[in-house]
Scaffold this active site. Structure first.
Site, PDB file in Angstrom:
ATOM      1  N   MET A  33     -26.995   4.923  -2.065  1.00 38.71           N
ATOM      2  CA  MET A  33     -25.540   4.965  -1.966  1.00 38.71           C
ATOM      3  C   MET A  33     -24.931   5.210  -3.354  1.00 38.71           C
ATOM      4  O   MET A  33     -23.747   4.914  -3.583  1.00 38.71           O
ATOM      5  CB  MET A  33     -25.005   3.668  -1.362  1.00 38.71           C
ATOM      6  CG  MET A  33     -25.537   3.445   0.064  1.00 38.71           C
ATOM      7  SD  MET A  33     -24.496   2.386   1.063  1.00 38.71           S
ATOM      8  CE  MET A  33     -24.554   0.861   0.122  1.00 38.71           C
ATOM      9  N   ALA A  35     -24.193   4.827  -7.506  1.00 42.50           N
ATOM     10  CA  ALA A  35     -24.094   3.727  -8.489  1.00 42.50           C
ATOM     11  C   ALA A  35     -25.516   3.380  -8.948  1.00 42.50           C
ATOM     12  O   ALA A  35     -25.949   2.232  -8.889  1.00 42.50           O
ATOM     13  CB  ALA A  35     -23.360   2.514  -7.922  1.00 42.50           C
ATOM     14  N   HIS A  37     -29.095   2.684 -10.661  1.00 38.71           N
ATOM     15  CA  HIS A  37     -29.629   1.848 -11.735  1.00 38.71           C
ATOM     16  C   HIS A  37     -31.139   2.058 -11.794  1.00 38.71           C
ATOM     17  O   HIS A  37     -31.693   2.889 -11.043  1.00 38.71           O
ATOM     18  CB  HIS A  37     -29.257   0.375 -11.502  1.00 38.71           C
ATOM     19  CG  HIS A  37     -29.587  -0.129 -10.130  1.00 38.71           C
ATOM     20  ND1 HIS A  37     -30.872  -0.189  -9.644  1.00 38.71           N
ATOM     21  CD2 HIS A  37     -28.791  -0.570  -9.112  1.00 38.71           C
ATOM     22  CE1 HIS A  37     -30.873  -0.670  -8.415  1.00 38.71           C
ATOM     23  NE2 HIS A  37     -29.604  -0.906  -8.051  1.00 38.71           N
ATOM     24  N   GLY A  39     -33.551   0.467 -10.679  1.00 46.10           N
ATOM     25  CA  GLY A  39     -34.261   0.273  -9.413  1.00 46.10           C
ATOM     26  C   GLY A  39     -34.349   1.575  -8.624  1.00 46.10           C
ATOM     27  O   GLY A  39     -35.415   1.948  -8.124  1.00 46.10           O
ATOM     28  N   HIS A  40     -33.210   2.268  -8.523  1.00 47.37           N
ATOM     29  CA  HIS A  40     -33.222   3.562  -7.829  1.00 47.37           C
ATOM     30  C   HIS A  40     -34.149   4.549  -8.543  1.00 47.37           C
ATOM     31  O   HIS A  40     -34.914   5.276  -7.907  1.00 47.37           O
ATOM     32  CB  HIS A  40     -31.816   4.172  -7.797  1.00 47.37           C
ATOM     33  CG  HIS A  40     -30.771   3.340  -7.102  1.00 47.37           C
ATOM     34  ND1 HIS A  40     -29.733   2.733  -7.772  1.00 47.37           N
ATOM     35  CD2 HIS A  40     -30.609   3.013  -5.800  1.00 47.37           C
ATOM     36  CE1 HIS A  40     -28.962   2.100  -6.904  1.00 47.37           C
ATOM     37  NE2 HIS A  40     -29.473   2.244  -5.698  1.00 47.37           N
ATOM     38  N   GLN A  64     -22.300   1.327   7.917  1.00 48.25           N
ATOM     39  CA  GLN A  64     -23.094   0.120   7.682  1.00 48.25           C
ATOM     40  C   GLN A  64     -22.285  -0.989   7.024  1.00 48.25           C
ATOM     41  O   GLN A  64     -22.809  -2.061   6.745  1.00 48.25           O
ATOM     42  CB  GLN A  64     -24.354   0.439   6.888  1.00 48.25           C
ATOM     43  CG  GLN A  64     -24.118   0.813   5.438  1.00 48.25           C
ATOM     44  CD  GLN A  64     -25.396   1.329   4.797  1.00 48.25           C
ATOM     45  OE1 GLN A  64     -25.908   2.386   5.154  1.00 48.25           O
ATOM     46  NE2 GLN A  64     -25.943   0.572   3.855  1.00 48.25           N
ATOM     47  N   LYS A 153     -36.384  -4.557  -2.315  1.00 50.22           N
ATOM     48  CA  LYS A 153     -35.186  -5.371  -2.552  1.00 50.22           C
ATOM     49  C   LYS A 153     -34.453  -5.647  -1.231  1.00 50.22           C
ATOM     50  O   LYS A 153     -33.958  -6.745  -1.000  1.00 50.22           O
ATOM     51  CB  LYS A 153     -34.279  -4.626  -3.538  1.00 50.22           C
ATOM     52  CG  LYS A 153     -32.826  -4.992  -3.539  1.00 50.22           C
ATOM     53  CD  LYS A 153     -32.591  -6.264  -4.274  1.00 50.22           C
ATOM     54  CE  LYS A 153     -31.143  -6.602  -4.537  1.00 50.22           C
ATOM     55  NZ  LYS A 153     -30.162  -6.134  -3.610  1.00 50.22           N
ATOM     56  N   ARG A 191     -24.154  -3.872  -6.764  1.00 45.88           N
ATOM     57  CA  ARG A 191     -23.081  -4.866  -6.621  1.00 45.88           C
ATOM     58  C   ARG A 191     -23.046  -5.864  -7.792  1.00 45.88           C
ATOM     59  O   ARG A 191     -22.099  -6.648  -7.877  1.00 45.88           O
ATOM     60  CB  ARG A 191     -23.220  -5.619  -5.296  1.00 45.88           C
ATOM     61  CG  ARG A 191     -22.901  -4.758  -4.073  1.00 45.88           C
ATOM     62  CD  ARG A 191     -22.842  -5.571  -2.797  1.00 45.88           C
ATOM     63  NE  ARG A 191     -22.253  -4.829  -1.692  1.00 45.88           N
ATOM     64  CZ  ARG A 191     -22.945  -4.187  -0.744  1.00 45.88           C
ATOM     65  NH1 ARG A 191     -24.269  -4.218  -0.747  1.00 45.88           N
ATOM     66  NH2 ARG A 191     -22.328  -3.535   0.223  1.00 45.88           N
TER      67      ARG A 191
HETATM   68  P1  AMP Z   1     -28.616   1.338  -2.235  1.00 51.65           P
HETATM   69  O1  AMP Z   1     -28.029   2.416  -3.087  1.00 51.65           O
HETATM   70  O2  AMP Z   1     -28.226  -0.033  -2.620  1.00 51.65           O
HETATM   71  O3  AMP Z   1     -28.473   1.634  -0.756  1.00 51.65           O
HETATM   72  O4  AMP Z   1     -30.171   1.405  -2.516  1.00 51.65           O
HETATM   73  C1  AMP Z   1     -30.887   2.608  -2.369  1.00 51.65           C
HETATM   74  C2  AMP Z   1     -32.348   2.281  -2.370  1.00 51.65           C
HETATM   75  O5  AMP Z   1     -32.704   1.657  -3.603  1.00 51.65           O
HETATM   76  C3  AMP Z   1     -32.732   1.307  -1.258  1.00 51.65           C
HETATM   77  O6  AMP Z   1     -33.968   1.713  -0.698  1.00 51.65           O
HETATM   78  C4  AMP Z   1     -32.845  -0.002  -1.996  1.00 51.65           C
HETATM   79  O7  AMP Z   1     -33.731  -0.911  -1.383  1.00 51.65           O
HETATM   80  C5  AMP Z   1     -33.376   0.453  -3.328  1.00 51.65           C
HETATM   81  N1  AMP Z   1     -33.099  -0.540  -4.377  1.00 51.65           N
HETATM   82  C6  AMP Z   1     -31.934  -1.194  -4.600  1.00 51.65           C
HETATM   83  N2  AMP Z   1     -32.067  -2.068  -5.613  1.00 51.65           N
HETATM   84  C7  AMP Z   1     -33.354  -1.972  -6.042  1.00 51.65           C
HETATM   85  C8  AMP Z   1     -34.122  -2.630  -7.065  1.00 51.65           C
HETATM   86  N3  AMP Z   1     -33.580  -3.567  -7.850  1.00 51.65           N
HETATM   87  N4  AMP Z   1     -35.411  -2.272  -7.236  1.00 51.65           N
HETATM   88  C9  AMP Z   1     -35.974  -1.317  -6.438  1.00 51.65           C
HETATM   89  N5  AMP Z   1     -35.307  -0.667  -5.459  1.00 51.65           N
HETATM   90  C10 AMP Z   1     -34.016  -0.983  -5.265  1.00 51.65           C
END
Ligand code: AMP
Length: 282
Positions: A33, A35, A37, A39-40, A64, A153, A191
């Site tokens: 989505m 933003a 970081h 993790g992505h 969602q 996560k 977030r």
């Molecule tokens: P989001 O943009 O929050 O929907 O996350 C996109 C993808 O990144 C999803 O598959 C999340 O599970 C993954 N994600 C979010 N935060 C982390 C993190 N800290 N470490 C690894 N993957 C992450």
């Protein structure tokens, strides 16, 4: 550093993937989505090593979010995201507008059971996983990658997506990537920008408390007492706790502690207005 192409329509996505396939190139999809970081970015690195082409989708999926949630103020940082993805060497950014994904008259939702009704996130966000599964099914069908990767996560989400992809016979290998954390244990999340300085100090208590509880469980102490204590620690730190649960890591059902099967501890708690989730292997 190459500049990833920006794709905004299903038709253009299909054109790109058709060319790659015709050249015999494998494709990985990393849905996000935005933003973005570390993790992505870690997810893009995992699939970079497994597929010739990497597509990152950026779509803040309205379906969602519940009406009470943060859809309109969810952080949107497209230019910074684009720079990070260029540096990460991805091949394309798929960034459709909502009307491309949900054209007027859109009327289909995927209905879920199994891990989507485990009584964790679904208890507090009852419409969330139908929105996730519907958009992820669409992204999987639109891109039809060889591999798609999701973060541990969002552990229940990963289980729901694995189940949905298997049940709908989508020929896509779903991978899970480990959670990337700050040095103090706080899981990276888009977030986290909502946290003020005082809240940011408290936030890692979720992870620290779970690690401590997991160690005690592995040491053979009484599980119910450990979980009760851990819940009290989290609440005393100033969180409003939605749940802290120990579950079977595969089914997300009741844990069979004696069996030696993998276990997962999962938490969701609010600090001020911000809802944080995390989980660890036990
Ligand atoms: P989001 O943009 O929050 O929907 O996350 C996109 C993808 O990144 C999803 O598959 C999340 O599970 C993954 N994600 C979010 N935060 C982390 C993190 N800290 N470490 C690894 N993957 C992450």
């Amino acid at each position: 550093m190459s500049t990833p192409g920006i794709i905004e329509s299903v038709a253009a996505l299909r054109q790109a993937t058709r060319q790659w396939r015709a050249a015999g190139e494998s494709i990985a999809l990393v849905p996000t989505m935005g933003a973005l970081h570390a993790g992505h970015i870690s997810l893009t690195q995992i699939v970079r090593a497994k597929a010739r082409r990497v597509i990152v989708s950026i779509f803040v999926n309205p379906t969602q979010f519940a009406p009470t949630e943060d859809f309109s103020k969810y952080p949107r940082t497209f230019e910074a995201d684009r720079e990070k993805l260029a540096a990460a060497g991805v091949d394309a950014i798929y960034a459709p507008q909502p009307a491309e994904i949900y054209p007027p008259g859109f009327a289909t939702t995927i209905s879920l059971a199994g891990p989507a009704s485990a009584g964790l996130e679904d208890r507090f966000r009852p419409t969330h996983f139908a929105g996730v599964a519907t958009v992820v099914a669409k992204l999987h069908i639109q891109a039809m990658p060889d591999i798609a990767i999701y973060g541990e996560k969002d552990f229940q989400q990963l289980a729901v997506i694995r189940q949905m992809t298997r049940d709908l016979d989508l020929p896509i290998e779903v991978l899970g990537g480990p959670t990337i954390r700050e040095a103090d244990g706080l899981a990276l999340s888009s977030r986290n920008v909502y946290l003020d300085a005082a809240q940011r100090k408290i936030a890692p208590i979720l992870n620290v408390t779970m690690r401590d509880a997991a160690q005690r469980i592995r040491g053979g102490s009484d599980v119910a007492a450990i979980m009760t204590n851990a819940r009290a620690t989290i609440t005393a730190a100033g969180f409003s706790l939605d749940y802290l649960e120990l579950r079977g890591a595969i089914t997300l059902g009741a844990p069979d502690v004696a069996s030696g099967k993998p276990l997962r501890m999962l938490v969701a708690a609010k600090i001020g207005m911000t809802r944080l989730i995390d989980n660890i292997a036990v």
